[in-house]
Motif scaffolding. Sequence first.
Motif, short mmCIF file in Angstrom:
data_model
loop_
_atom_site.label_atom_id
_atom_site.label_comp_id
_atom_site.label_asym_id
_atom_site.label_seq_id
_atom_site.Cartn_x
_atom_site.Cartn_y
_atom_site.Cartn_z
N LEU A 1 3.54 6.37 1.33
CA LEU A 1 2.78 5.58 0.36
C LEU A 1 2.27 6.47 -0.78
CD1 LEU A 1 1.49 2.91 -0.48
CD2 LEU A 1 -0.51 3.52 0.87
N GLN A 2 1.87 7.69 -0.45
CA GLN A 2 1.41 8.58 -1.51
C GLN A 2 2.53 8.92 -2.48
OE1 GLN A 2 -0.50 12.17 -0.24
NE2 GLN A 2 -1.44 12.50 -2.21
N GLU A 3 3.72 9.09 -1.95
CA GLU A 3 4.85 9.34 -2.84
C GLU A 3 5.08 8.16 -3.77
OE1 GLU A 3 8.06 10.18 -0.25
OE2 GLU A 3 7.33 12.17 0.35
N GLU A 4 4.91 6.95 -3.25
CA GLU A 4 5.06 5.77 -4.09
C GLU A 4 3.93 5.69 -5.13
OE1 GLU A 4 7.56 3.86 -4.01
OE2 GLU A 4 8.46 3.85 -2.05
N LEU A 5 2.71 5.98 -4.68
CA LEU A 5 1.56 5.86 -5.58
C LEU A 5 1.63 6.80 -6.76
CD1 LEU A 5 -1.35 5.58 -2.96
CD2 LEU A 5 -0.48 3.76 -4.42
N PHE A 6 2.17 7.99 -6.54
CA PHE A 6 2.18 9.00 -7.61
C PHE A 6 3.60 9.24 -8.14
CE2 PHE A 6 -1.70 9.78 -5.26
CZ PHE A 6 -2.62 9.90 -6.29
N HIS A 7 4.45 8.25 -7.97
CA HIS A 7 5.81 8.34 -8.51
C HIS A 7 5.78 8.09 -10.01
CE1 HIS A 7 10.17 7.80 -8.79
NE2 HIS A 7 10.24 8.33 -7.58
N HIS A 8 6.75 8.66 -10.73
CA HIS A 8 6.78 8.49 -12.18
C HIS A 8 7.32 7.13 -12.60
CE1 HIS A 8 10.85 9.91 -11.16
NE2 HIS A 8 11.24 9.24 -12.23
N ASP A 9 7.98 6.43 -11.67
CA ASP A 9 8.59 5.13 -11.98
C ASP A 9 7.63 4.01 -11.60
OD1 ASP A 9 10.15 2.98 -12.46
OD2 ASP A 9 11.79 3.53 -11.11
N PHE A 10 7.39 3.06 -12.53
CA PHE A 10 6.42 2.00 -12.28
C PHE A 10 6.87 1.06 -11.16
CE2 PHE A 10 9.38 -0.18 -15.04
CZ PHE A 10 9.35 -1.50 -14.62
N GLN A 11 8.18 0.99 -10.89
CA GLN A 11 8.67 0.13 -9.81
C GLN A 11 8.10 0.57 -8.47
OE1 GLN A 11 10.26 -2.57 -10.14
NE2 GLN A 11 11.23 -2.52 -12.16
N HIS A 12 7.96 1.86 -8.30
CA HIS A 12 7.39 2.39 -7.05
C HIS A 12 5.91 2.02 -6.95
CE1 HIS A 12 10.82 4.92 -5.69
NE2 HIS A 12 11.13 4.85 -6.99
N ILE B 1 4.59 -0.72 -8.05
CA ILE B 1 4.55 -2.13 -7.65
C ILE B 1 4.81 -2.25 -6.14
CG2 ILE B 1 5.71 -4.35 -7.91
CD1 ILE B 1 6.14 -3.66 -10.85
N LYS B 2 5.77 -1.45 -5.63
CA LYS B 2 6.04 -1.46 -4.19
C LYS B 2 4.80 -1.04 -3.40
CE LYS B 2 11.01 -0.39 -4.55
NZ LYS B 2 12.04 0.63 -4.27
N ALA B 3 4.15 -0.01 -3.90
CA ALA B 3 2.95 0.49 -3.21
C ALA B 3 1.85 -0.58 -3.20
CB ALA B 3 2.43 1.76 -3.90
N ILE B 4 1.67 -1.28 -4.31
CA ILE B 4 0.63 -2.32 -4.37
C ILE B 4 0.97 -3.46 -3.43
CG2 ILE B 4 -0.52 -3.96 -5.90
CD1 ILE B 4 -0.04 -2.00 -8.20
N ASN B 5 2.25 -3.84 -3.38
CA ASN B 5 2.66 -4.90 -2.45
C ASN B 5 2.34 -4.52 -1.00
OD1 ASN B 5 3.63 -6.76 -4.32
ND2 ASN B 5 5.62 -5.76 -4.46
N SER B 6 2.61 -3.25 -0.67
CA SER B 6 2.30 -2.79 0.69
C SER B 6 0.80 -2.84 0.97
CB SER B 6 2.82 -1.35 0.87
OG SER B 6 4.21 -1.29 0.66
N MET B 7 0.02 -2.49 -0.02
CA MET B 7 -1.44 -2.51 0.14
C MET B 7 -1.95 -3.95 0.28
SD MET B 7 -2.23 0.46 -2.67
CE MET B 7 -3.99 0.54 -2.52
N ILE B 8 -1.32 -4.88 -0.43
CA ILE B 8 -1.71 -6.29 -0.31
C ILE B 8 -1.40 -6.80 1.10
CG2 ILE B 8 -1.14 -8.62 -1.10
CD1 ILE B 8 -0.75 -7.47 -3.90
N GLU B 9 -0.24 -6.42 1.62
CA GLU B 9 0.16 -6.87 2.95
C GLU B 9 -0.78 -6.36 4.04
OE1 GLU B 9 4.15 -5.61 3.46
OE2 GLU B 9 4.96 -6.86 1.86
N CYS B 10 -1.26 -5.15 3.87
CA CYS B 10 -2.07 -4.53 4.93
C CYS B 10 -3.57 -4.64 4.66
CB CYS B 10 -1.70 -3.05 5.07
SG CYS B 10 0.03 -2.76 5.47
N LEU B 11 -3.96 -5.42 3.67
CA LEU B 11 -5.37 -5.46 3.28
C LEU B 11 -6.27 -5.93 4.41
CD1 LEU B 11 -7.50 -5.11 1.12
CD2 LEU B 11 -6.97 -7.39 0.27
N GLU B 12 -5.93 -7.06 5.02
CA GLU B 12 -6.79 -7.60 6.08
C GLU B 12 -6.64 -6.81 7.38
OE1 GLU B 12 -9.14 -9.70 5.88
OE2 GLU B 12 -8.79 -10.05 3.76
#
Length: 1649
Positions: free
Chosen positions: A1111-1122, A1124-1135
Motif C-alpha cells: 500500500l505504501q508503494e501505491e501511496l507514494f507512486h508517481h502515477d496517479f492511477q496507483h 486511486i487504487k490505494a484509495i479504493n483499498s482504503m475505502i474497502e477496509c475502512l470499517e
Amino acid sequence: MGDDSDWMKLPVDQKCEHKVWKARLNGYEEALKLFQRFDDTSPEWAKYQGIIKKFVTDSNSVAQLKGLEAVLAYVENAHVASRTVGEVLSGVVCKVFNQPKARAKELASDICLMYIEIEKADIVQEELIKGLENKNPKVVVACVETIRRALCEFGSKTVTLKPIIKVLPKLFESREKAVRHEAKLLAVEVYRWIRDSLRPPLQNINSVQLKELEEEWVKVPSSAPRQSRFLRSQQDLRTKFAEQQAVAGSDGDCEDVADSAPQVDPYELQDPVEILSKLPKDFYVKIEAKKWQERKEALEALAMLAKNPKLDNGDYGDVVRALKRVIGKDTNVILVSLAAKCLAGLAFGLRKNFGTYAGNVVPTILDKFKEKKPAVVQSLQEAIDAVFLTTTLQNLSEDMLAVMDNKNPSIKQQASLFLTRSICLSTPSTLPKSLLKPLCAALLKQVNDPAPEVRDAAIMALGTAMKVAGEKAVNPFLADLDKLKVDKVRCVYMRTDVGVAKKGKPGAEGGAKSKKPAETKEIVETELSVEVCDELAAAVLPASCVKMLDSSNWKERLASMEEFYQVVEQMDIGAMPCQALVRMLAKKPGWKETNFQVLQLKLQVVAVVAQRGRFSKTSASVVLDALVEKVGDVKCGGKAKDALTAIGEACSLSWIAEQVVSLAFAQKNPKNQAETLNWLANAMKEFGFTGINVKAFINHVKTALGASNPAIRAAAISLLGVMYLYMGASLRMFFEDEKAALLAQIDAEFEKMQGQTPPAPTRGAIKRTGGQEEGEEAKEEGVAGDIMDLLPRTDISDKITEDMVSKVGDKNWTIRKEGLNEVAAVLSEAKFIKPSLGDLPITLKGRLSDSNKILVQQTLSIMQQMATAMGPALKQHVKTLGIPVITVLGDIKNTVRAAAMATLNSWVEQTGMKEWLEGEELSEELKRENPFLRQEVLGWLAVHLPTMRSVPSDLMLCVPPLFGCLEDRNVDVRKRAQDVLPVFMMHLGFDKMNKATGKLKPASKDQVVAMLDKARDVMPAKSAGPAKAAPTKPVSSVHPAKAAAGKKPLGKGKEEEDKSGPIFTMVPNGKDLRVKDEKSLKTLKWNFGSPRDEYVEQLKVQMAPCVAKWLQEELFHHDFQHHIKAINSMIECLEEEHEATVACLDLVLKWYTLRFFDTNTSVLMKALEYLKLLFLSLSKHNYHLSEQEANSFIPYLVLKVGESKDVVRKDVRAIMGMLCKVYPASRMFPFLMEGTKSKNSKQRAECLEELGCLIGFYGMSVCQPTAAKSLKEIAVHIGDRDTSVRNTALNTVVTVYNVCGEQVYKLIGHVGFTPQSHSLTRNVGVVYLWIQIRLNALVQSQQAEPSHVCPVGEFHLDLDLLEQLESDQTSVVLPDLVKHKLGDLLDPVIIPEPKLRPVPTHFDELHAGPSSTINLVISQVASGDINTSMKALAQLFGVARLAREASMGVLKDLVQGLVTVLLDPRIEESQEGQQLIRSVNMLLRRLFEASDQTNILSALLVLLQDSLLSSAGSPKFSELIMKCLWRMIKFLPDTISSLTLDKILLDVHNFMKLFPKGRLRKLKTDMPHRTLQTLLHTLCRLAGPTILDHLSLIEDKSESELEAHLKRVVKSAKTDTETAHMVHSYTYSLFTGSLSLMTDGFTFPSRIL
C-alpha cells in the motif's frame, strides 16, 4: 468640582491623555492598578501601547512620577511591552534623566533594566549610548550609571561590551567631573568581567586617569563575577544558581559562574583598520628596487601599518607575494627579518582571513630556516607561529612533511620545533589518526638523525603529540623504536603541560577512553598446553561428560555435549576457562565429528563461551580454522556463523574478519569461501565498518573476483556492495582494472546501494557503549583515512612549470586555452595527486573571472577533476580556489552557473562544509546584490547545512546578508531565503538570530521577526548523523538452509499474500510519539504553502511501520492511477480496520492533504469520497480529532473550498459539515476566518458562507477569539470588490442579526467604507444589509405582538415628500436632512474615515469641504434608520453630477439589492410593506432618471443575462428586471443623444452570444426574446442606418448574430412615423399594467414600477 466631573467619567486611557494634569495623574494611578491586575495576555494591554510614551514625557513632574511607576508595571507585565521599547526609552533619556528628582531617575533606570529583562537589551543599550551624546551632562551621567547597573546585574553575556568600550575614552575626556567619575566606575565594572582585555583600548587616555584606574583595578576581587539578575528566558539558570548557592556553597558557585563570565578577546573589541589604501603609491616599485635602503623603506612603511591590532579584510595577495619574495630571495638578513615581522603583523591583524595565503608562505619560511642568525630565526619563528593561528595543522601537513626530508639540519630542527608548538595548540579532534600517522612516521626518521639537535626536536614533538592525542594513539608508532629513545619520548610526555581541553571540550581524552571500554580493556591470554587445559576443564565439567566426549557411540557423544552445553550456560563468568573449554571440543573425533547433531552442539558451545566468558584472541585462534571449515556446511553452517559472530563481539570484527578471510582463501573449498564472504557482508552491517583493514579486504576481494566459481564472485560482489555503503564511490577506483563484464556487475551492485545509508551498528563495542558519535568518528578516520592512505598519489608540482602557468594567465585567449588543456592533461595522467600545486591555484583563480565563458567552464571542469584527484587534501585550497567558484554562481548564463554548482558540490564532497563556512568569505559573497548568486548560494546552503551536526561560529556572519535576501526585489531570492531560514535557526538558535535583527530598520525588522517566528515553527531537528537515519532490526538467527527453503516458493504469490493482510498496522503509542517528536522539533511541522520533498519523505518514513508495504508503494507512486487504487483499498477496509485507521489517522490525513495539491481531478474526487466516508465513520464511533490532526488537515481542506469546480466545492462543504461532528465548531471557526484572507474570491465567499452556517447553527459562542473581533473582520468583506463575496458577507451579518438581534450593531461597530472613491462602489451592499436587518426586526416584532398596530413603524416614510421628489426633476428637498454643498465632490481629496454622529444644525458652516459632506451622506446611507438610508440615497442620486458618476457595476449591485428587497416574501407579512415597496419603486425611478443612461442600461442587460444563466434564480427577478428595461426603452427617444451606442451594442452582443436565438426561444417564456427585439428595433428607429457604425467594440463582427439582425431591421424598417407609433403603443401597453406578453399569467400589482 464641575471641571472634575467632566473628566472623572472618562475611561482610564482617555484620562491618561487629558489636557488637565490632575486628570492625567488620576489616570496614571488607575492605570497602575490595572497593570498590576491584568493577565499578561489580556487584549487590554494593546489600548495603552500607543500612549505609553506619554506617561514618561508628561510635562507635570508630579504626574510624570506616577506615570513612570505605571510604565514600570506595564513593562513588567504586558506581553506587548517589547514593542514600545524604542519610543519609551527615547522619552526616558530625553525627558526623565534630566529631572532633578532622584526618584524619577531611579524609576527611569528601573524601566531600562526591566526592558533588558524582557529580552530587549540591544535596543536599550543603543538608546543609552545615544544618550551619551546629549549636551546635558545630567543625562550623560544617568545613562552611564544605568549602563553600569545593567552590566553589573545582567553580566557581559547580555550587555554587549564592544560599544561600551568604544565610548569610554571619549567619556574620560569630558569636562564634567561627574561624567568622568561615572566613566571610571563603569571602567572598573567592565574590568571585573573582561580583566586585562580592557587595557589596550584605554592605553591612550590621560596618564593620571589611567593611573587611578590601575589603582582601582588592583582592588577588584580575583573571583569571577556572576550575574545577579536574569532574562525571562534564563529563569532555569536562575533556579540553578539559587540551588547551588543553597546547597553547594560559594565554592560550587565559582565554577559555574566562571562559565557565565567568558573571557573576551581584545581583538574583538577593536575596530578594523583599512591599510591597503594607505600603502605608499610606490610600495611595489620600491620593494623590488635594487638598493636595499629603498626596499627597507617600503617594508618599514608596511610594518608601521601592520602594527594595527585588527586589519580590515581585503585582497592582500600582492602584498603577501612581495613579502614572500623578500623572505625567500633577498640576501639582506635585516630585510628578511623585517619582512617576517610584517608577515606576522598581517597574520595577527587578519587572523582567519589570512588563512588563504598561509599555504603560500609557510614553505618559504620553512626553507628560510637554513639561516643561522638568531635574530632572523626568531623573526621567522614568530611569523610562522602567527600564520599557524590562521589555519590548521591539516592544511600545513603536506608542507611540513615535505621539509622533513630536507638535508639541512637547521630546517629539519626548526620544522620539528614548529610542529611541537603547533601540536601544543591542537586538540585530539584536530589531530586525528589520518594526520598523526604521517607526522609520526616523519618524526621517527628524525629521531635517528645524526644531528643531535634534530633528534631532540623530533623527540620533543613526539612527546607533545603523545600528550595531546594520548598514549594509545602514539604508542603503536613507537613499537620499532629502541627503549632509550622511547623513554626520552615518555619523559617529554610526562613533563609537558598542554591545555588539551581549552577549546570548549573538557575531558575529551578521558571521554574518548570511556567510550571504548571493549578496546581499552582487551583480554590478553597466554597459550596453554593441552595438559593444563585438560585439568582446567576437568575442574568445571562433570567427569561423565569429559569421559564420553570421545566415545565411539554417537548417542553418548550427543548426551555428553548436551550436558557440556548446560554446564557452560549456567557457569559463572569468572570461573569459565574459555581456552580450556574450546580445546576440549577438539578432542577426538573433534571437529571431524560425523554426526551433525553433535557438531551443532559443539558450535553452540563455542558461541555461548564467546558470549558469556572472557574470550581472548588466543582462545579464538584455537577454533577459527574449524569454524571456517564448517561455515559452508549445509546443516551446520548457520551455527558456525553464529559462533563467528559471537567471537567477533568478543574480539572485535576488525581482527576476526581478517583472520577468517585469510583462512577461507587458504582452503580450496569454494562453498566455504563464498559463505565466508556472505557472513562477512552481513557482519559488517551488524558491527559497522570501524577498524576494518580495508587494504587486506580489497586484496582478498580481488582474489575472489578472479575465482572460477560463480558463487564466490557473486558473494564478493555482494560484499563490495556493503563496503560501498561505508566507503562510497572511492571504492570503485580499486577495481577499474577488472574486466568490463565484471566491472559492469560491480557497478550494478553499487547502483542498488546508491542513496542508501549504512545501518546503525547493533553489535560490538558501539552497541554496548551506545557510542553513535564515536562510531561516526571512527568511520571518518578508519574508513576515509585508510582509503586515502591506500591511494598512490603523485606529486605534480614539477609538472606545473612556469611556462604552463604563464600560458594559463596569457592575454591571448587561445594561449590561455592551450595552457588549460595542458593542466587537464597533467591531472588526467596523474590520476591521484598530492595537494602541492605551486602557483597554479592563484592562476586558475584568475580564469574563473575570464571574459571568455568557454574558458570559465573549462576551468571549472579542471577543478572538478582536481577534486577527484586530490581528495580530502583539497581543504587547503578552499579559500584560494573554492570561494571564487561561488562568485561564478552569479554568472548570467545558465550553463556557467550549472557548471559552477557541479564544481562546488564535487569540492564539498571531498572537503566537507566546515572549511567553506569559516571566515567572512561566504558572507561577503552573499552581500553581493546579484539575484543569481544569492539564489544559488542559498539553495546550496539549504541542501548542505541540514546534514551538518555542528557549524563554525562564523556562520553568524551570514545572518545579516540573509536578512537582506529576505527583502530582496527578486521573488526567487526571497523564497530561497525563507526556505533556508529554518536551517540557519537549527544551528544558530532563535535567540541569536532574533538578536541580530536589532540592527535592521524598524520596518524591515518587523517583517524579518515575523518570518523568524514562522521559521521557528518549522525548524528541523539537528542532524544526528546517518546512524539514526535507518535503524535496522536485529538479524534473525534462522538456519540459512531453512531461510533459503522458505524463500523459494515466494515470488508473485508473496505479493498476493501481502495484499490479503491488513493494510494498517497498529503501532503502540505511535501517534503519541509522533506528536512528541513534532513538538520537540525532531520532525518537521506539517505547515507549508506547497509540499516540498522533505515533507513527502518524512511522511513516507513515518508511514512505513504503520502501512502495508504494497500500500505504501501505491501511496507514494508517481502515477496517479496507483493513488486511486490505494484509495479504493482504503475505502474497502475502512470499517474492518477502523481501530488501525484511527491509530494512524494523523498520517492518513497528511497524505490526503498532499492529494489536495494534485492537479488530477479523478484523484481529488476519489480522495474527497474517502474523506466523507472516513468522517462519517469517525462520528459514528464518537471519535474526536486531536489538535495535531486538525492542524495538519483542516487548513488544506479550506484551500480546496475555493476550487473552481462546483462538484469539488460541494464535496468540500459536505466534509466541513461532517468535521463539526468530530471537532468543535469553535475550533473550526479560526481556520475559516483565515480562509477569508485568501486572494481567491471563491474561497473567501465559501468561507464566509460556512461561517454564517456555523453561527446560525451553533450561535455566537462559536466565534473565536471573540465575537466582536470576528464580526469586524467579516464586515470588512462587505467592501470587497467581488460581488459574490460582498453578498455572502452581507448574508452572514444578517444571520448574526437573526441570532443576536440589535447587538450586531455594537459587535460590528462602524463598517469600514473606502471613501477615497466618490463613487458608491463599496457602499451599495450596505443598503441591502440594513434593509434586510430592519425587515427581520420588523417581522419578528410583529410576530411577537400580532395584535399591536403601530401607526409609525420603522419603515414609516413621508409619502408626500417622496411624491414631491418624484415630481421634481431638478431639485431634491428633504426636510429631515440638512442640505449639503455637493458641487466639489469630484475633486481629488483625502477623505477621513466617516463616523456616525448627530448632524449639526449649521453643518454647511462647520464643514464647508466636500469631503466632510460626502462622509456624512454616506454614513446616513448605512444608518440604522431605514428612512434615513432611503432619503440619503435619494439625495445622492438627486445631484445630477454625482449620480452620473455611478459606474455600471455600482448601479448593477444597487438595482440587484433593491429588486431583491421587493421580492422578499416577508414584505407581504409586514404592515408597512406597501409603503416600503412604494419607496423602493420611487427610488428606482430616481435612479433610472438621474444615472448615466449608458451605465444603467448596461447594468440592466447584465442583470437580465445573469438571472437567466442562474439556475437557482427566481423567475420573478427576471420579470422585474425586464420591466425596468421596458421603462428605459420608453424614454429612449429622449435619452438617445446621451447614450454610448457602442457600449450598449457590445452588451447586447455579449447577451446574444450567451443566448443565441435558438437557446433564447427554448426558455419557458419568450419575454426575454421579445424585450431584446424591442430594444434593438427602438435603437434602429432612433439611430437609423448609422447604427451599423457603432459596432466598433465587437471583435468579430462577421460572426456576430447582432450585426445580421441589425441589417435586417434597417433594411425592412417602416417609416419613422409608423415605427414610432408602434413602439409607443407597445411600450405604453406594457407600463399600464397589461401583462398580456407574459406567458405564466403572474402579475405584480403591488410591485409595478
